[in-house]
Design a protein around this motif. Structure first.
Motif, short mmCIF file in Angstrom:
data_model
loop_
_atom_site.label_atom_id
_atom_site.label_comp_id
_atom_site.label_asym_id
_atom_site.label_seq_id
_atom_site.Cartn_x
_atom_site.Cartn_y
_atom_site.Cartn_z
N PHE A 63 0.50 -1.36 -0.15
CA PHE A 63 -0.15 -0.02 -0.27
C PHE A 63 0.94 1.67 -0.18
N ASN A 64 0.18 2.16 -0.20
CA ASN A 64 1.03 3.77 0.15
C ASN A 64 2.44 3.77 -0.61
N SER A 65 2.06 3.34 -1.99
CA SER A 65 3.35 3.10 -3.48
C SER A 65 3.56 4.28 -3.80
N PHE A 124 7.98 0.02 -4.04
CA PHE A 124 6.26 0.06 -3.11
C PHE A 124 6.62 -0.41 -1.96
N ARG A 125 5.91 -0.04 -0.77
CA ARG A 125 5.59 0.03 0.82
C ARG A 125 5.58 -1.64 0.24
N GLY A 126 6.22 -2.67 0.87
CA GLY A 126 5.36 -3.88 0.95
C GLY A 126 5.38 -4.50 3.09
N ALA A 136 11.43 1.01 6.12
CA ALA A 136 10.92 1.82 5.70
C ALA A 136 9.88 2.15 5.28
N TYR A 137 9.06 3.15 4.82
CA TYR A 137 8.07 2.93 4.31
C TYR A 137 7.29 4.57 3.88
N ASP A 138 6.24 4.58 3.32
CA ASP A 138 5.17 5.32 2.23
C ASP A 138 7.19 5.81 1.43
N PRO A 139 6.94 5.29 0.78
CA PRO A 139 7.06 5.82 -0.37
C PRO A 139 7.61 7.02 -1.30
N LEU A 142 -7.61 17.39 11.83
CA LEU A 142 -7.02 16.61 12.60
C LEU A 142 -5.43 17.02 12.78
N LYS A 143 -4.56 16.66 11.08
CA LYS A 143 -3.73 16.85 10.40
C LYS A 143 -3.44 16.42 9.31
N ILE A 144 -2.54 16.57 8.69
CA ILE A 144 -3.04 17.36 7.32
C ILE A 144 -1.08 16.67 6.86
N VAL A 157 -9.90 8.83 10.33
CA VAL A 157 -10.04 8.85 8.85
C VAL A 157 -9.39 9.32 7.66
N TYR A 158 -9.01 8.60 7.09
CA TYR A 158 -8.05 9.36 6.24
C TYR A 158 -8.36 10.00 4.36
N SER A 159 -8.71 10.67 4.15
CA SER A 159 -9.30 11.26 2.82
C SER A 159 -8.27 11.86 2.21
N PHE A 182 -5.70 -4.02 7.20
CA PHE A 182 -5.36 -3.88 8.48
C PHE A 182 -5.50 -2.80 9.30
N VAL A 183 -5.58 -1.51 9.03
CA VAL A 183 -6.45 0.15 9.47
C VAL A 183 -7.21 0.72 8.57
N PRO A 184 -8.17 0.30 9.08
CA PRO A 184 -9.59 0.81 8.45
C PRO A 184 -9.94 2.27 8.58
N ASN A 185 -10.40 2.64 7.01
CA ASN A 185 -10.54 4.18 6.92
C ASN A 185 -9.23 4.81 6.77
N VAL A 186 -8.60 4.32 5.16
CA VAL A 186 -7.83 5.39 5.38
C VAL A 186 -7.74 5.28 3.16
N CYS A 187 -6.89 6.32 2.39
CA CYS A 187 -7.31 6.43 1.46
C CYS A 187 -5.48 6.97 1.33
N PHE A 188 -4.54 6.98 1.21
CA PHE A 188 -3.33 7.40 0.88
C PHE A 188 -2.26 7.77 -0.33
N PRO A 189 -2.49 9.33 -0.62
CA PRO A 189 -2.36 9.06 -1.93
C PRO A 189 -0.81 9.36 -1.69
N ALA A 222 -6.82 1.56 2.95
CA ALA A 222 -6.79 0.73 4.61
C ALA A 222 -5.07 -0.33 5.25
N ASP A 223 -3.74 0.92 4.24
CA ASP A 223 -2.35 -0.30 5.23
C ASP A 223 -2.81 -1.60 4.16
N SER A 224 -3.57 -2.12 3.59
CA SER A 224 -3.91 -3.17 2.53
C SER A 224 -3.56 -3.78 1.44
C1 BMA Z 1 0.08 6.87 9.32
C2 BMA Z 1 1.96 6.66 8.67
C3 BMA Z 1 0.33 5.48 6.96
C4 BMA Z 1 -1.01 4.78 7.42
C5 BMA Z 1 -1.17 5.90 8.37
C6 BMA Z 1 -2.75 5.18 8.52
O1 BMA Z 1 0.37 7.72 10.64
O2 BMA Z 1 2.26 5.49 9.16
O3 BMA Z 1 1.75 4.44 6.83
O4 BMA Z 1 -1.45 4.90 6.08
O5 BMA Z 1 -0.46 6.30 9.46
O6 BMA Z 1 -2.49 3.70 9.41
#
Ligand code: BMA
Length: 341
Positions: free
Chosen positions: A50-52, A65-67, A109-112, A215-217, A245-247, A281-288, A307-309
């Motif tokens: 996800f998050n790639s 790719f974040r694996g 390493a994550y979220d490249p 909350l944050k961006i 919730v990530y939009s 794995f983490v519900p309600n996430v759209c992470f561009p 959804a981190d999946s």
């Molecule tokens: C953030 C990051 C992302 C993740 C998001 C939702 O803090 O860790 O990698 O997608 O949380 O869990």
């Protein structure tokens, strides 16, 4: 509709699907009907991707790719694709090296993100540097990745490089944070003449009063250069009684001074509603984390973690999204430099 121009290389084979005729969403952005494009266990030893981020490369496409390995530790894997939809993910982690060619691996390493500036590709990710911080490597061939200096002190995440220098300097967005799940966070911008020394730090924009980003961006895809300014897809987070919730949100930054927010859409562009966004794995996430865009047709394909999946794909057209952002724009004091306006 306004005539907006995109200043980047044409990518005639940008992945694409027309907007469904019966689409009732307010924002002109629609999901690929075959989402998710990457499902669970996509490579041996990798449970979720996800998050790639992806880029066009020699007529095809390459991505970082974040694996999430089966031991739970995230790493970055290389992937290749003919059509930017079906991906072959390498079973080997990217082997990062130092300037002498010696192996130099981050602990995790994550979220490249992956951004080409001039003739070099830069992979940028989050890693451990006595807490969450940003790592960078450069590559000319997308095979060998040479790590360069970490740009910022901890704690920081969501570093996003602009695809060209501005006024002679490299420019990067980032989101200072804590080392945990960070219940705060604004987007800042920094400059560097050489990708080693970073400074001229400016505030770009903060959370807003809209529920979906209250909350944050954090920065998302590398900004797209247009005749209206830098088009930025970012993530906005709501803190609900049941978790974050990530939009996906949209803003347009000044072309010569991207710390200035010209337009910022008060509505989310995409929010979790499909099973692969709401459940995982983490519900309600759209992470561009990336777009592929074609300057000739104005087609934009947005890659987002779900959804981190999973990896999801959504589409929009430049004219339509710019019009939508402009006509729903609310720029507040959280988008201005303290003491400057
Ligand atoms: C953030 C990051 C992302 C993740 C998001 C939702 O803090 O860790 O990698 O997608 O949380 O869990």
């Amino acid at each position: 509709m306004s005539e907006v121009k995109m200043f980047s290389e044409p990518v005639p084979n940008v992945p694409w699907q027309d907007r469904p005729a019966n689409d009732n969403h307010d924002a002109p952005i629609w999901r690929y009907t075959e989402n998710p494009i990457i499902g669970r266990n996509p490579a041996k030893g990798v449970a979720r991707i996800f998050n790639s981020a992806v880029v066009p490369f020699e007529g095809k496409f390459v991505g970082v790719f974040r694996g999430e390995q089966v031991n739970g530790i995230p790493y970055i894997y290389l992937g290749e694709s003919e059509d930017a939809i079906h991906w072959n993910i390498s079973e080997e982690k990217i082997k990062f090296v130092d300037e002498n060619g010696e192996e130099f691996m981050p602990i995790y390493a994550y979220d490249p993100r992956l951004v080409k500036v001039e003739d070099t590709y830069y992979a940028i990710w989050c890693q451990d540097f006595y807490g969450a911080a940003i790592g960078i490597a450069k590559s000319k061939d997308l095979k060998t990745f040479v790590r360069i200096e970490n740009p910022f002190l901890p704690f920081n995440r969501n570093a996003v490089l602009f695809p060209r220098k501005i006024n002679g300097n490299f420019v990067m967005l980032s989101r200072p944070s804590d080392s945990g799940h960070t219940p705060f966070g604004d987007i800042f911008v920094s400059e560097s003449p050489d990708m080693v020394y970073w400074g001229k730090h400016r505030h770009v924009m903060g959370k807003s009063s809209e529920w979906w980003e209250s909350l944050k961006i954090g920065g998302g895809a590398a900004p797209i250069e247009t005749s209206e300014g830098w088009l930025l897809f970012y993530h906005g987070v709501a803190g609900t009684c049941n978790g974050y919730v990530y939009s996906i949100g949209g803003a347009i930054l000044d072309i010569d001074n991207p710390s200035i927010v010209k337009y910022r859409c008060e509505n989310f562009l995409l929010t979790p509603e499909e099973w692969y966004e709401e459940r995982g794995f983490v519900p309600n996430v759209c992470f561009p984390c990336a777009t592929i865009h074609d300057s000739e047709s104005g087609k934009i394909a947005i890659y987002y973690g779900a959804a981190d999946s999973y990896v999801g794909l959504a589409f929009t057209k430049l004219d339509e999204i710019v019009d939508y952002i402009k006509s729903h724009s609310v720029v507040t004091t959280s988008d201005t430099e303290i003491g400057r306006r």
